[in-house]
Write a protein that holds these residues in place. Structure first.
Motif, PDB file in Angstrom:
ATOM      1  N   ALA A 186       1.017  -1.067  -0.044  1.00 13.04           N
ATOM      2  CA  ALA A 186       0.101  -0.105   0.067  1.00 13.04           C
ATOM      3  C   ALA A 186       0.846   1.189   0.277  1.00 13.04           C
ATOM      4  CB  ALA A 186      -0.941   0.046   1.318  1.00 13.04           C
ATOM      5  N   PRO A 187       0.486   2.444  -0.573  1.00 11.54           N
ATOM      6  CA  PRO A 187       1.274   3.549  -0.795  1.00 11.54           C
ATOM      7  C   PRO A 187       1.150   4.197   0.807  1.00 11.54           C
ATOM      8  CG  PRO A 187      -0.528   3.773  -2.160  1.00 11.54           C
ATOM      9  CD  PRO A 187      -0.876   2.423  -1.602  1.00 11.54           C
ATOM     10  N   ILE A 188       2.330   4.788   1.193  1.00 13.39           N
ATOM     11  CA  ILE A 188       2.349   5.366   2.658  1.00 13.39           C
ATOM     12  C   ILE A 188       2.670   6.850   2.186  1.00 13.39           C
ATOM     13  CG2 ILE A 188       3.671   5.514   4.506  1.00 13.39           C
ATOM     14  CD1 ILE A 188       4.070   2.408   4.311  1.00 13.39           C
ATOM     15  N   ILE A 189       2.250   7.656   2.756  1.00 14.01           N
ATOM     16  CA  ILE A 189       2.273   9.167   2.717  1.00 14.01           C
ATOM     17  C   ILE A 189       2.689   9.668   4.014  1.00 14.01           C
ATOM     18  CG2 ILE A 189       1.424  11.543   2.073  1.00 14.01           C
ATOM     19  CD1 ILE A 189      -0.367   9.940   0.098  1.00 14.01           C
ATOM     20  N   TRP A 190       3.910  10.515   4.255  1.00  9.81           N
ATOM     21  CA  TRP A 190       4.326  10.718   5.855  1.00  9.81           C
ATOM     22  C   TRP A 190       4.385  12.186   5.826  1.00  9.81           C
ATOM     23  CZ3 TRP A 190      10.124   9.819   5.777  1.00  9.81           C
ATOM     24  CH2 TRP A 190      10.960  10.184   6.818  1.00  9.81           C
ATOM     25  N   LEU A 191       3.626  12.587   6.812  1.00  6.80           N
ATOM     26  CA  LEU A 191       3.776  14.257   6.994  1.00  6.80           C
ATOM     27  C   LEU A 191       4.474  14.363   8.532  1.00  6.80           C
ATOM     28  CD1 LEU A 191      -0.066  14.373   6.771  1.00  6.80           C
ATOM     29  CD2 LEU A 191       1.535  15.168   5.181  1.00  6.80           C
ATOM     30  N   GLU A 192       4.944  15.666   8.249  1.00  4.38           N
ATOM     31  CA  GLU A 192       5.760  16.518   9.489  1.00  4.38           C
ATOM     32  C   GLU A 192       5.223  17.809   9.547  1.00  4.38           C
ATOM     33  OE1 GLU A 192      10.075  14.040   9.574  1.00  4.38           O
ATOM     34  OE2 GLU A 192       9.831  16.126   8.890  1.00  4.38           O
ATOM     35  N   GLN A 193       4.597  17.913  10.885  1.00  3.37           N
ATOM     36  CA  GLN A 193       4.276  19.351  11.213  1.00  3.37           C
ATOM     37  C   GLN A 193       5.425  20.332  11.631  1.00  3.37           C
ATOM     38  OE1 GLN A 193       1.052  20.744  10.969  1.00  3.37           O
ATOM     39  NE2 GLN A 193       1.715  22.602  11.952  1.00  3.37           N
ATOM     40  N   TYR A 194       5.430  21.179  10.648  1.00  2.00           N
ATOM     41  CA  TYR A 194       6.587  22.358  11.313  1.00  2.00           C
ATOM     42  C   TYR A 194       7.810  21.729  11.753  1.00  2.00           C
ATOM     43  CZ  TYR A 194       8.624  26.644  12.911  1.00  2.00           C
ATOM     44  OH  TYR A 194       9.410  27.699  13.297  1.00  2.00           O
ATOM     45  N   PRO A 195       8.606  21.007  10.792  1.00  6.12           N
ATOM     46  CA  PRO A 195       9.611  20.020  11.292  1.00  6.12           C
ATOM     47  C   PRO A 195      10.739  21.066  11.847  1.00  6.12           C
ATOM     48  CG  PRO A 195       9.632  19.978   9.002  1.00  6.12           C
ATOM     49  CD  PRO A 195       8.211  20.738   9.531  1.00  6.12           C
ATOM     50  N   GLN A 196      11.185  22.241  11.710  1.00  2.00           N
ATOM     51  CA  GLN A 196      12.096  23.266  12.257  1.00  2.00           C
ATOM     52  C   GLN A 196      11.703  23.546  13.358  1.00  2.00           C
ATOM     53  OE1 GLN A 196       9.839  23.528   9.616  1.00  2.00           O
ATOM     54  NE2 GLN A 196      10.382  25.765   8.498  1.00  2.00           N
ATOM     55  N   GLY A 197      10.460  23.361  13.891  1.00  2.08           N
ATOM     56  CA  GLY A 197      10.251  23.582  15.521  1.00  2.08           C
ATOM     57  C   GLY A 197       9.809  22.347  16.192  1.00  2.08           C
ATOM     58  N   LEU A 198       9.284  21.332  15.727  1.00  2.00           N
ATOM     59  CA  LEU A 198       8.702  20.246  16.354  1.00  2.00           C
ATOM     60  C   LEU A 198       9.913  19.116  16.289  1.00  2.00           C
ATOM     61  CD1 LEU A 198       5.038  19.599  15.749  1.00  2.00           C
ATOM     62  CD2 LEU A 198       6.177  20.349  17.900  1.00  2.00           C
ATOM     63  N   GLY A 199      10.875  19.361  15.259  1.00  4.08           N
ATOM     64  CA  GLY A 199      11.860  18.188  15.039  1.00  4.08           C
ATOM     65  C   GLY A 199      11.400  17.252  14.059  1.00  4.08           C
ATOM     66  N   PRO A 200      12.201  16.552  13.623  1.00  6.44           N
ATOM     67  CA  PRO A 200      11.977  15.487  12.521  1.00  6.44           C
ATOM     68  C   PRO A 200      11.307  14.276  13.248  1.00  6.44           C
ATOM     69  CG  PRO A 200      14.317  15.025  13.424  1.00  6.44           C
ATOM     70  CD  PRO A 200      13.865  16.320  14.230  1.00  6.44           C
ATOM     71  N   SER A 201      10.720  13.396  12.393  1.00  8.18           N
ATOM     72  CA  SER A 201      10.044  12.288  12.846  1.00  8.18           C
ATOM     73  C   SER A 201      10.974  11.166  13.662  1.00  8.18           C
ATOM     74  CB  SER A 201       9.437  11.336  11.597  1.00  8.18           C
ATOM     75  OG  SER A 201       8.591  12.007  10.700  1.00  8.18           O
ATOM     76  N   ILE A 202      10.461  10.765  14.481  1.00  9.36           N
ATOM     77  CA  ILE A 202      11.418   9.846  15.418  1.00  9.36           C
ATOM     78  C   ILE A 202      11.877   8.708  14.638  1.00  9.36           C
ATOM     79  CG2 ILE A 202       9.972  10.356  17.530  1.00  9.36           C
ATOM     80  CD1 ILE A 202       8.538   7.776  17.221  1.00  9.36           C
TER      81      ILE A 202
END
Length: 178
Positions: free
Chosen positions: A43-59
């Motif tokens: 299945a396709p997977i779409i990966w989002l990050e909210q304001y990565p400059q502030g919250l940091g990258p995905s774990i």
């Protein structure tokens, strides 16, 4: 590998916030199980990050599974307000969406409701979403359900997609869920 007509959208599993949400370890384990399961199923997977400059990258637990994919940065809580997200969604060809991530009552909720308005069938994987408080998680799930979003769980959805113990995907999915 059969092509699924459902896409997984991973919402904002980032930085300190991912470790602060209610039952964070269990939630992260369920999110990673969902990612692995959807990978097995093609299945396709779409990966989002909210304001990565502030919250940091995905774990690391999430980003290591999605190597070779780029997270889509966003500043809108509703991912549908981000052009790149809508483009990737359209390119996936999927009309069914499964949502996992954080926070249930903000970005997951706003994205789910907006996707429905755009004509998608949306399922929120309840054991793979969380908020800082259990009350906010419950509130988010209640609001989504009242607006027509379907609720599901990691096992429920993966087995629904596998359909049979005779499927070539059954054993790999069973190993992920165990």
């Amino acid at each position: 590998m059969m092509k699924q007509d459902i896409a997984l959208v991973v919402v904002d599993v980032q930085g300190k916030l991912a470790r602060m949400v209610h039952e964070s370890e269990q939630t992260i384990a369920k999110i990673t199980a969902m990612i692995k399961g959807m990978q097995v199923l093609g299945a396709p997977i779409i990966w989002l990050e909210q304001y990565p400059q502030g919250l940091g990258p995905s774990i690391e637990e999430v980003s290591s599974l999605l190597e070779g994919k780029q997270a889509i940065p966003k500043v809108t809580f509703d991912a549908c307000g981000t052009k790149e997200f809508m483009l990737q969604l359209k390119e996936s060809g999927c009309k069914r969406i499964a949502l996992v991530g954080i926070e249930t009552h903000i970005c997951v909720y706003q994205t789910a409701v907006s996707l429905m308005k755009h004509g998608y069938e949306v399922q929120v994987v309840t054991d793979a979403v969380s908020s800082r408080t259990v009350e906010n998680k419950q509130l988010g799930l209640q609001r989504m359900q009242s607006e027509g979003v379907k609720l599901t769980g990691v096992e429920m959805l993966l087995y629904e997609l596998v359909q049979s113990a005779k499927s070539e995907h059954f054993k790999p999915i069973l190993n992920i869920i165990k």
